[in-house]
Design an enzyme around this catalytic site. Structure first.
Site, PDB file in Angstrom:
ATOM      1  N   TYR A 208     -14.814  11.901 -19.025  1.00  0.00           N
ATOM      2  CA  TYR A 208     -15.178  10.919 -18.900  1.00  0.00           C
ATOM      3  C   TYR A 208     -16.344  10.654 -17.815  1.00  0.00           C
ATOM      4  CZ  TYR A 208     -14.949   5.767 -17.223  1.00  0.00           C
ATOM      5  OH  TYR A 208     -15.215   4.582 -17.006  1.00  0.00           O
TER       6      TYR A 208
ATOM      7  N   ASP B  42      -6.086  13.484 -18.789  1.00  0.00           N
ATOM      8  CA  ASP B  42      -6.336  12.353 -18.775  1.00  0.00           C
ATOM      9  C   ASP B  42      -6.070  11.810 -20.484  1.00  0.00           C
ATOM     10  OD1 ASP B  42      -7.583   9.680 -19.658  1.00  0.00           O
ATOM     11  OD2 ASP B  42      -9.468  10.172 -18.119  1.00  0.00           O
TER      12      ASP B  42
ATOM     13  N   ARG C 167       0.771  -1.227   0.107  1.00  0.00           N
ATOM     14  CA  ARG C 167      -0.036  -0.049  -0.006  1.00  0.00           C
ATOM     15  C   ARG C 167       0.905   1.237  -0.133  1.00  0.00           C
ATOM     16  NH1 ARG C 167      -2.051   2.531   4.197  1.00  0.00           N
ATOM     17  NH2 ARG C 167      -1.819   0.673   5.631  1.00  0.00           N
TER      18      ARG C 167
ATOM     19  N   LYS D 244      -7.119   0.166 -20.577  1.00  0.00           N
ATOM     20  CA  LYS D 244      -7.335   0.705 -21.629  1.00  0.00           C
ATOM     21  C   LYS D 244      -6.271   0.276 -22.492  1.00  0.00           C
ATOM     22  CE  LYS D 244     -11.154   1.755 -19.965  1.00  0.00           C
ATOM     23  NZ  LYS D 244     -11.614   3.251 -19.723  1.00  0.00           N
TER      24      LYS D 244
END
Ligand code: PLP
Length: 384
Positions: free
Chosen positions: A102, A174, A48, A199
């Protein structure tokens, strides 16, 4: 050899790979430990904390591909978007977003940012003046997405970076739709580059991941928020993503080629009303595309003519799959009004020019002839 001197395809395969000291295997070994020694070590490692060997190596590799110093990997694209925004915003601050965002990012602003007392405005169009007018004394971040989903509209990246610099804002982009193969916003002065690695970076429709690339200083700053939100990418998925990225250049090169050929073919067909693809000379911002993109990408959208039934067209496709998400090696298609933009009112969709006839097409690496023939036969069957 330092990966700084290598070319893009070589970097995709080799940049920052881990060395298998024990067995001299050809690929990065995978270290799955969630427990590491804390005595006499340089780094106290814990997944983490974004500092396990595989995370560190892949983050450096992806930063290299976007020409940035550092990167942080997340469990999804939205993990990356949320961490980037939350790391640089506090209650009372303001964000300038572009209008066509988005869906998940739009929802994050509407629901999460507003609940935290963070203000924002959306700017329509691509005029520098409009973005600059939206900047307020409390504005901290300017955030864009180009090409946009699903209309493939472009924003001048350099112009946004200049507005950000002038007003001392953090600029974020983005860059998912373009991929690092086709567009490197760092060259134009953007501070943080964000990808849904689900993607193109992943590219096989089988993993969820996100990444933010930036200067060492900005990424160090994000680390403090990131360890508290706990959205790191699992080491196994890191390792799979590294495998995917080796073929990123090859895949996207073929997707660019297929998409351009298909866009030309569709634009010329009498049963297609309109094609939105930045690589077409008919795209209203083709000149800007030539200026800021190295390739035009595998994403496009098109509208069927009035005498073609959209539902029948989608049903009759054999090879191209009607499905959500995008950027896999397989071609997929969807209706934005039924999926990504279904939450917008009919009126809002009309304002944004998203009609029931509009289809978003993610072009894969199949043979062009097969994709073309699939579309042709479906058009014939869907003709009214
Ligand atoms: C898919 C996508 C996201 C979100 O990514 P997830 O991996 O689904 O969380 C963000 N931006 C763009 C442009 C996307 O296409």
């Amino acid at each position: 050899m330092s990966s700084d001197n290598q070319h893009f395809f070589t970097q995709c395969v080799h940049a920052c790979e881990l060395v298998d000291e024990q067995f001299q295997g050809a690929i990065s070994p995978l270290f799955m430990s969630s427990s590491y020694a804390y005595e006499n070590v340089e780094v106290k490692r814990y997944p983490r904390y974004f500092n396990t060997p595989n995370q560190v190596a892949l983050a450096k590799k992806l930063a290299t591909l976007e020409q940035k110093e550092a990167a942080m990997l997340f469990g999804s694209g939205m993990g990356a978007v949320a961490n980037a925004l939350l790391s640089f915003l506090k209650p009372g601050d303001h964000v300038v977003f572009q209008k066509q965002l988005y869906g998940g990012t739009y929802h994050f602003a509407e629901v999460t940012l507003s609940k935290m007392g963070i203000f924002f405005d959306y700017v329509a169009g691509e005029e520098a003046a409009a973005f600059e007018q939206a900047v307020k004394p409390n504005t901290k971040v300017i955030y864009i997405e180009t090409p946009s989903n699903p209309k493939m509209e472009l924003i001048d990246i350099k112009m946004i970076a200049q507005v950000a610099k002038k007003h001392q804002l953090i600029s974020m982009i983005d860059n998912t739709f373009a991929s690092p193969v086709n567009q490197n916003p760092h060259e134009f002065g953007i501070n943080l580059v964000i990808h849904s690695a689900t993607k193109y970076l992943g590219g096989h429709s089988d993993i969820l991941a996100g990444v933010v690339m930036g200067s060492q200083e900005h990424i160090d700053h994000m680390f403090h928020t990131g360890i508290n939100l706990g959205a790191n990418l699992s080491d196994y998925t890191v390792w799979l993503l590294e495998r995917s990225v080796k073929t990123l250049g090859l895949r996207v090169r073929e997707q660019n080629k297929n998409a351009l050929n298909l866009a030309v073919f569709l634009a010329d067909h009498h049963l297609i009303a309109k094609v939105n693809y930045p690589g077409l000379a008919s795209h209203p911002q083709h000149a800007l595309a030539l200026k800021q993109m190295k390739g035009f990408g595998g994403m496009m959208s098109f509208e069927l003519a009035d005498n073609v039934d959209t539902a029948i067209f989608l049903k009759q496709l054999n090879l191209i799959k009607p499905s959500m998400s995008l950027a896999g090696v397989e071609s997929t298609i969807l209706s934005p009004t039924k999926t990504s933009h279904s939450l917008l009112s009919a009126e809002e969709r009309k304002v944004q020019g998203i009609s029931d006839k509009l289809l978003r097409f993610s072009v894969g690496i199949e043979d062009f002839e097969d994709l073309k023939n699939d579309i042709l036969q479906a058009l014939q069957k869907a003709k009214l």
